[in-house]
Design a protein around this motif. Sequence first.
Motif, PDB file in Angstrom:
ATOM      1  N   PRO A 102       0.841  -1.207   0.000  1.00 14.86           N
ATOM      2  CA  PRO A 102       0.000   0.000   0.000  1.00 14.86           C
ATOM      3  C   PRO A 102       0.877   1.258   0.000  1.00 14.86           C
ATOM      4  CG  PRO A 102       0.049  -0.967   2.194  1.00 14.86           C
ATOM      5  CD  PRO A 102       0.781  -1.915   1.291  1.00 14.86           C
ATOM      6  N   THR A 103       0.358   2.333  -0.583  1.00 14.08           N
ATOM      7  CA  THR A 103       1.084   3.609  -0.603  1.00 14.08           C
ATOM      8  C   THR A 103       0.358   4.608   0.288  1.00 14.08           C
ATOM      9  OG1 THR A 103       1.910   3.192  -2.824  1.00 14.08           O
ATOM     10  CG2 THR A 103       1.907   5.484  -2.081  1.00 14.08           C
ATOM     11  N   ILE A 104       1.096   5.070   1.301  1.00 11.73           N
ATOM     12  CA  ILE A 104       0.514   6.017   2.265  1.00 11.73           C
ATOM     13  C   ILE A 104       1.164   7.369   2.063  1.00 11.73           C
ATOM     14  CG2 ILE A 104       0.049   6.481   4.694  1.00 11.73           C
ATOM     15  CD1 ILE A 104       0.591   3.512   5.208  1.00 11.73           C
ATOM     16  N   CYS A 105       0.332   8.381   1.934  1.00 13.16           N
ATOM     17  CA  CYS A 105       0.836   9.737   1.717  1.00 13.16           C
ATOM     18  C   CYS A 105       0.632  10.555   2.988  1.00 13.16           C
ATOM     19  CB  CYS A 105       0.086  10.372   0.553  1.00 13.16           C
ATOM     20  SG  CYS A 105       0.622  12.042   0.200  1.00 13.16           S
ATOM     21  N   PHE A 106       1.712  11.164   3.470  1.00 12.17           N
ATOM     22  CA  PHE A 106       1.651  11.966   4.694  1.00 12.17           C
ATOM     23  C   PHE A 106       1.727  13.441   4.326  1.00 12.17           C
ATOM     24  CE2 PHE A 106       3.876  14.370   8.017  1.00 12.17           C
ATOM     25  CZ  PHE A 106       3.110  14.081   9.116  1.00 12.17           C
ATOM     26  N   TYR A 107       0.792  14.231   4.884  1.00 14.74           N
ATOM     27  CA  TYR A 107       0.824  15.690   4.678  1.00 14.74           C
ATOM     28  C   TYR A 107       1.228  16.390   5.969  1.00 14.74           C
ATOM     29  CZ  TYR A 107      -0.792  20.459   4.962  1.00 14.74           C
ATOM     30  OH  TYR A 107      -0.844  21.803   5.211  1.00 14.74           O
ATOM     31  N   GLY A 108       2.126  17.352   5.856  1.00 13.24           N
ATOM     32  CA  GLY A 108       2.480  18.178   7.013  1.00 13.24           C
ATOM     33  C   GLY A 108       2.960  19.539   6.541  1.00 13.24           C
ATOM     34  N   HIS A 109       3.160  20.454   7.487  1.00 16.25           N
ATOM     35  CA  HIS A 109       3.677  21.782   7.109  1.00 16.25           C
ATOM     36  C   HIS A 109       4.762  22.217   8.088  1.00 16.25           C
ATOM     37  CE1 HIS A 109       1.645  24.233  10.300  1.00 16.25           C
ATOM     38  NE2 HIS A 109       0.735  23.282  10.234  1.00 16.25           N
ATOM     39  N   ILE A 172       4.868  18.169   1.847  1.00 18.63           N
ATOM     40  CA  ILE A 172       5.205  19.097   2.936  1.00 18.63           C
ATOM     41  C   ILE A 172       5.212  20.513   2.375  1.00 18.63           C
ATOM     42  CG2 ILE A 172       6.908  19.720   4.691  1.00 18.63           C
ATOM     43  CD1 ILE A 172       7.860  16.815   4.657  1.00 18.63           C
ATOM     44  N   GLU A 173       4.465  21.391   3.030  1.00 20.85           N
ATOM     45  CA  GLU A 173       4.370  22.761   2.524  1.00 20.85           C
ATOM     46  C   GLU A 173       4.872  23.775   3.548  1.00 20.85           C
ATOM     47  OE1 GLU A 173       0.858  25.024   2.388  1.00 20.85           O
ATOM     48  OE2 GLU A 173      -0.393  23.537   3.403  1.00 20.85           O
TER      49      GLU A 173
END
Length: 485
Positions: A102-109, A172-173
């Motif tokens: 599975p491909t898990i995408c993590f978002y953070g800033h 990541i933004e």
Amino acid sequence: MFSSPAPPTGLLEKLFQYIDLHQDEFVQTLKEWVAVESDSVQPVAHLRQEIFRMMDMAADKLQRLGASVDSVDMGSQQLPDGQTLPVPPIILAELGNDPKKPTICFYGHLDVQPAHKEDGWLWDPYTLTEVDGKLYGRGATDNKGPVLAWINAVSTFRALEQDLPVNVKFVIEGTEEAGSVGLEDVVRREKDRFFSSVDHIVISDNLWISRQKPALTYGTRGNSYFTVEVKGRDQDFHSGTFGGILHEPMADLVALLGSLVNSSGHILVPGIYDSVAPLTEEERKLYETIDLDLREYQNSTQVEKFLFDTKEEVLMHLWRYPSLSIHGIEGAFDGPGTKTVIPGRVTGKFSIRLVPHMNLSVVEKQVTQHLEDVFSKRNSPNQMAVSMVLGMRPWIANINDTQYMAARRAVKTVFGTEPDMIRDGSTIPVARIFQDVIQKSVMMLPLGAVDDGEHSQNEKINRWNYIEGSKLFAAFFLEMAKMHS
């Protein structure tokens, strides 16, 4: 407070031991990241440069883990005052592309809210300071600590020369605190490329509702922000010369604002509750198990009395029912002293926090119609104009999705308890953007405790939350792999 977790075995045990043994290194990296004043709120050139530096540090760290990293150039933005500032890049990074995993995408800033010692900080906000197991510093919990915890989990597999059980992607933004400039465009543009293989999205940019008990977040409220202007003329009036013979705009506006909500917090706009999702028995049970001491919560917020007396009622009115708040009046005299002026033109501001399945355009019509009806009954010759200046939809996830099940099991493994299943009363647009554009399940997996004070003075993350959070992500990877095998 709850049972000790069962001791981990095999690979999990090795991962947890490594994280415990290297926790000082992990804290040291957080210290280096907190030291960067990556404030995106104040539009100042040198602070923008700091965000660029922060994004470079993150890209470098990911590259050293073996990730392929794309720093997407975001160009520049023109601000209302005319100045032009560069927009920090958005990092798109990936580790592994095994189609069997599975491909898990993590978002953070990595940007932060402004912080100055003189605002009431006990220490320099950009020097991570540890006191009684609490790591104080701007960005420690929002959101540098959680981003690093995710990286720590990946680096632990790497250090032990273990195969990552899942493919991992990072978004990541550096302008989340300033409205995520350009993020939605990038997500839409990359939908069929970077995001095409993503199965699940995880966001760790919120907090538990407890100091000790972990939580999973499955919903946030939306927001519709309104202005209502009442105008007699562009100039103010003198109340000695005109008081008593006018329809005063301020009196009209106060009547309009007073017609929106009653003293029990019930919104008085006709039809507003019609499409609110009904409460199910399954959902009611979730509220009963949540760890919240209402008295302690009340004391800590220094509020004399809430509108509701039970934990369940308070939480439901915070998360799953709409609320209307009146925010201010522009054009009114608000300085000290006595000024006998009748404002010629005033604008009231209020917002409604929206919940599933309320519709933005329906709410706009209902509010406008209601205010027009109230205004017409006043027989005022003044002009009234209503406008919805901001509209963000609510977000809700299915708590029986694969990643929620895996996260619950990982929480149980690391913390020895089932997580609180919570929603958030505020609006986190990024969850909705990912859900709408990529059409994949989004989960919010917070690491911070309720008293971390994000956006406030003396923001902190507990060392325990940061280190156990790193373990949680490692356990989560293994659980996700199991569920996909």
